[in-house]
Design a protein around this motif. Structure first.
Motif, mmCIF file in Angstrom:
data_model
loop_
_atom_site.group_PDB
_atom_site.id
_atom_site.type_symbol
_atom_site.label_atom_id
_atom_site.label_comp_id
_atom_site.label_asym_id
_atom_site.label_seq_id
_atom_site.Cartn_x
_atom_site.Cartn_y
_atom_site.Cartn_z
ATOM 1 N N VAL A 198 0.837 -1.206 0.000
ATOM 2 C CA VAL A 198 0.000 0.000 0.000
ATOM 3 C C VAL A 198 0.869 1.252 0.000
ATOM 4 O O VAL A 198 0.645 2.188 -0.772
ATOM 5 N N ARG A 199 1.878 1.276 0.854
ATOM 6 C CA ARG A 199 2.732 2.465 0.978
ATOM 7 C C ARG A 199 3.469 2.788 -0.312
ATOM 8 O O ARG A 199 3.639 3.960 -0.659
ATOM 9 N N LEU A 200 3.896 1.755 -1.016
ATOM 10 C CA LEU A 200 4.734 1.960 -2.195
ATOM 11 C C LEU A 200 3.941 2.057 -3.501
ATOM 12 O O LEU A 200 4.534 2.262 -4.568
ATOM 13 N N MET A 201 2.620 1.934 -3.440
ATOM 14 C CA MET A 201 1.825 2.066 -4.657
ATOM 15 C C MET A 201 1.984 3.460 -5.237
ATOM 16 O O MET A 201 1.737 4.462 -4.573
ATOM 17 N N ALA A 202 2.414 3.532 -6.479
ATOM 18 C CA ALA A 202 2.603 4.831 -7.136
ATOM 19 C C ALA A 202 1.255 5.402 -7.570
ATOM 20 O O ALA A 202 0.336 4.664 -7.932
ATOM 21 N N GLN B 248 -10.554 -2.188 -2.611
ATOM 22 C CA GLN B 248 -10.822 -0.800 -3.005
ATOM 23 C C GLN B 248 -9.689 -0.231 -3.857
ATOM 24 O O GLN B 248 -9.928 0.544 -4.788
ATOM 25 N N LEU B 249 -8.458 -0.623 -3.567
ATOM 26 C CA LEU B 249 -7.332 -0.134 -4.375
ATOM 27 C C LEU B 249 -7.386 -0.695 -5.790
ATOM 28 O O LEU B 249 -7.008 -0.009 -6.749
ATOM 29 N N VAL B 250 -7.847 -1.938 -5.930
ATOM 30 C CA VAL B 250 -8.033 -2.478 -7.278
ATOM 31 C C VAL B 250 -9.076 -1.659 -8.021
ATOM 32 O O VAL B 250 -8.898 -1.327 -9.197
ATOM 33 N N GLY C 118 -8.855 1.521 -11.873
ATOM 34 C CA GLY C 118 -9.688 1.779 -13.044
ATOM 35 C C GLY C 118 -9.939 3.239 -13.318
ATOM 36 O O GLY C 118 -10.543 3.601 -14.342
ATOM 37 N N HIS C 119 -9.475 4.122 -12.419
ATOM 38 C CA HIS C 119 -9.651 5.567 -12.596
ATOM 39 C C HIS C 119 -9.035 6.023 -13.918
ATOM 40 O O HIS C 119 -8.063 5.441 -14.409
ATOM 41 N N ALA C 120 -9.587 7.088 -14.488
ATOM 42 C CA ALA C 120 -9.110 7.595 -15.774
ATOM 43 C C ALA C 120 -7.644 7.981 -15.741
ATOM 44 O O ALA C 120 -6.954 7.935 -16.768
ATOM 45 N N ALA C 121 -7.134 8.352 -14.553
ATOM 46 C CA ALA C 121 -5.726 8.754 -14.432
ATOM 47 C C ALA C 121 -4.804 7.551 -14.306
ATOM 48 O O ALA C 121 -3.578 7.716 -14.268
ATOM 49 N N ARG C 122 -5.363 6.331 -14.266
ATOM 50 C CA ARG C 122 -4.533 5.137 -14.133
ATOM 51 C C ARG C 122 -4.782 4.214 -15.338
ATOM 52 O O ARG C 122 -4.275 4.489 -16.413
ATOM 53 N N LEU C 123 -5.553 3.155 -15.154
ATOM 54 C CA LEU C 123 -5.776 2.215 -16.259
ATOM 55 C C LEU C 123 -7.016 2.541 -17.076
ATOM 56 O O LEU C 123 -7.278 1.896 -18.095
ATOM 57 N N ASN C 124 -7.801 3.493 -16.590
ATOM 58 C CA ASN C 124 -8.983 3.964 -17.334
ATOM 59 C C ASN C 124 -9.902 2.805 -17.719
ATOM 60 O O ASN C 124 -10.308 2.659 -18.872
ATOM 61 N N ARG C 125 -10.251 1.987 -16.722
ATOM 62 C CA ARG C 125 -11.140 0.851 -16.954
ATOM 63 C C ARG C 125 -12.574 1.352 -17.024
ATOM 64 O O ARG C 125 -13.048 2.013 -16.095
ATOM 65 N N ALA D 242 -4.430 -4.834 -12.944
ATOM 66 C CA ALA D 242 -4.552 -3.936 -11.793
ATOM 67 C C ALA D 242 -3.508 -4.260 -10.730
ATOM 68 O O ALA D 242 -2.893 -3.366 -10.140
ATOM 69 N N VAL D 243 -3.296 -5.557 -10.483
ATOM 70 C CA VAL D 243 -2.293 -5.974 -9.499
ATOM 71 C C VAL D 243 -0.907 -5.519 -9.935
ATOM 72 O O VAL D 243 -0.113 -5.015 -9.125
ATOM 73 N N ARG D 244 -0.590 -5.684 -11.197
ATOM 74 C CA ARG D 244 0.717 -5.256 -11.696
ATOM 75 C C ARG D 244 0.882 -3.747 -11.549
ATOM 76 O O ARG D 244 1.968 -3.252 -11.254
ATOM 77 N N TYR D 245 -0.208 -3.002 -11.724
ATOM 78 C CA TYR D 245 -0.139 -1.550 -11.546
ATOM 79 C C TYR D 245 0.152 -1.220 -10.086
ATOM 80 O O TYR D 245 1.019 -0.383 -9.786
ATOM 81 N N ILE D 246 -0.566 -1.849 -9.173
ATOM 82 C CA ILE D 246 -0.379 -1.577 -7.744
ATOM 83 C C ILE D 246 1.042 -1.917 -7.312
ATOM 84 O O ILE D 246 1.645 -1.203 -6.506
ATOM 85 N N LEU D 247 1.591 -2.989 -7.859
ATOM 86 C CA LEU D 247 2.932 -3.429 -7.483
ATOM 87 C C LEU D 247 4.030 -2.782 -8.324
ATOM 88 O O LEU D 247 5.207 -3.108 -8.155
#
Length: 298
Positions: A149-153, A195-197, A201-208, A279-284
């Motif tokens: 959680v702390r290191l999620m960009a 919730q982080l997954v 999907g937010h438009a500023a991330r993966l835009n799901r 999504a997991v790859r994005y979080i990590l």
């Protein structure tokens, strides 16, 4: 055997997942290794490469190969052994002509399938290549989860205090109760990961679209997004080394809702798993896999 009929493959995978879920067993709650310890994953006996996407769910941990690869290596498949179907996307380049006469190359994904066998339990005459040792963890899983959680960009705002948990796309904010309100660390992190997954999907991330378009509760897009979030959260909990059995608090009604959704749309599990893994790859902050492709829902 390989086919390009996506509907057939989608239905085959969906039927298998429904069979497992009908026993109230959530097949995506498996021990995958965050550190790359292949003993906790399904890997190719030929290359050592971990299986990804829906294949993580279809296969138990171990080394797998096709009948052809086993035979060519001098082994044999045990009599009566039933292989497991795995799927992959094969990219076929083709040239299209635009209205103005110009040409361009497009990459078209075709869904294929083949059958693999577990080297250790279903074959004779072959030795394991990649899964010999156990990974010994010296760090508590809850600390690993906290670091995730702390290191999620580019993560959303995380606000503690409320009794429920949700993600607001408009505010790009996760709200969740304080850790002390949960019965164990696994439940807290499972809820937060869920919730982080969603937030990926937010438009500023993966835009799901199932997040960015803010679908109404109870609609198919909403249900699809909940499936993505549950699979992604379960992957993260297991990858952190937590006891995922302590987070299996999904109600039977919720599972039955997913089953109905799968019956209505056989593509759901394949697509949701691909999106969850992305999504997991994005979080990590993991680099995208070379063979990763955008999967159309059309």
């Amino acid at each position: 055997m390989a086919v390009s009929d996506k509907d057939f493959v989608f239905k085959m995978v969906s039927d298998e997942i429904q069979r497992r879920m009908s026993t109230n067993t959530l097949p995506w709650r498996k021990p995958w290794s965050l550190s790359g310890g292949s003993h906790q994953q399904a890997v190719s006996w030929v290359s050592g490469k971990p299986y990804n996407g829906i294949n993580r769910i279809l296969l138990d941990a171990g080394e797998y190969a096709t009948f052809k690869a086993i035979s060519q290596a001098g082994g044999r498949v045990n009599k009566g052994a039933k292989g497991t179907t795995v799927v992959y996307w094969k990219i076929i380049p083709r040239t299209v002509t635009e209205e103005d006469g110009t040409q361009r190359t497009v990459r078209t994904p075709y869904l294929r399938y083949y059958t693999v066998f577990n080297i250790e339990t279903q074959t004779t005459g072959l030795e394991l290549r990649w899964t010999g040792g156990e990974v010994v963890r010296n760090v508590r899983p809850s600390l690993i989860a906290a670091d995730v959680v702390r290191l999620m960009a580019n993560k959303p705002t995380i606000q503690h205090g409320r009794g429920d948990a949700d993600y607001s796309p408009s505010l790009d904010r996760v709200q969740i109760a304080s850790p002390s309100n949960f019965r164990n660390p696994e439940s807290y992190h499972s809820t937060l990961f869920h919730q982080l997954v969603h937030s990926t999907g937010h438009a500023a991330r993966l835009n799901r679209p199932t997040v960015a378009d803010n679908p109404a509760f109870g609609t198919d897009p909403y249900s699809r997004e909940e499936l993505v979030a549950e699979i992604g959260a379960s992957m993260l909990v297991a990858m952190c080394g937590m006891d995922f059995r302590r987070t299996m608090d999904n109600s039977v009604a919720y599972i039955q809702h997913w089953l109905q959704y799968l019956r209505n749309d056989p593509r759901a599990m394949v697509l949701a798993t691909a999106q969850a893994e992305k999504a997991v790859r994005y979080i990590l902050s993991m680099d995208a896999l070379e063979d990763d492709v955008e999967i159309s829902e059309d």
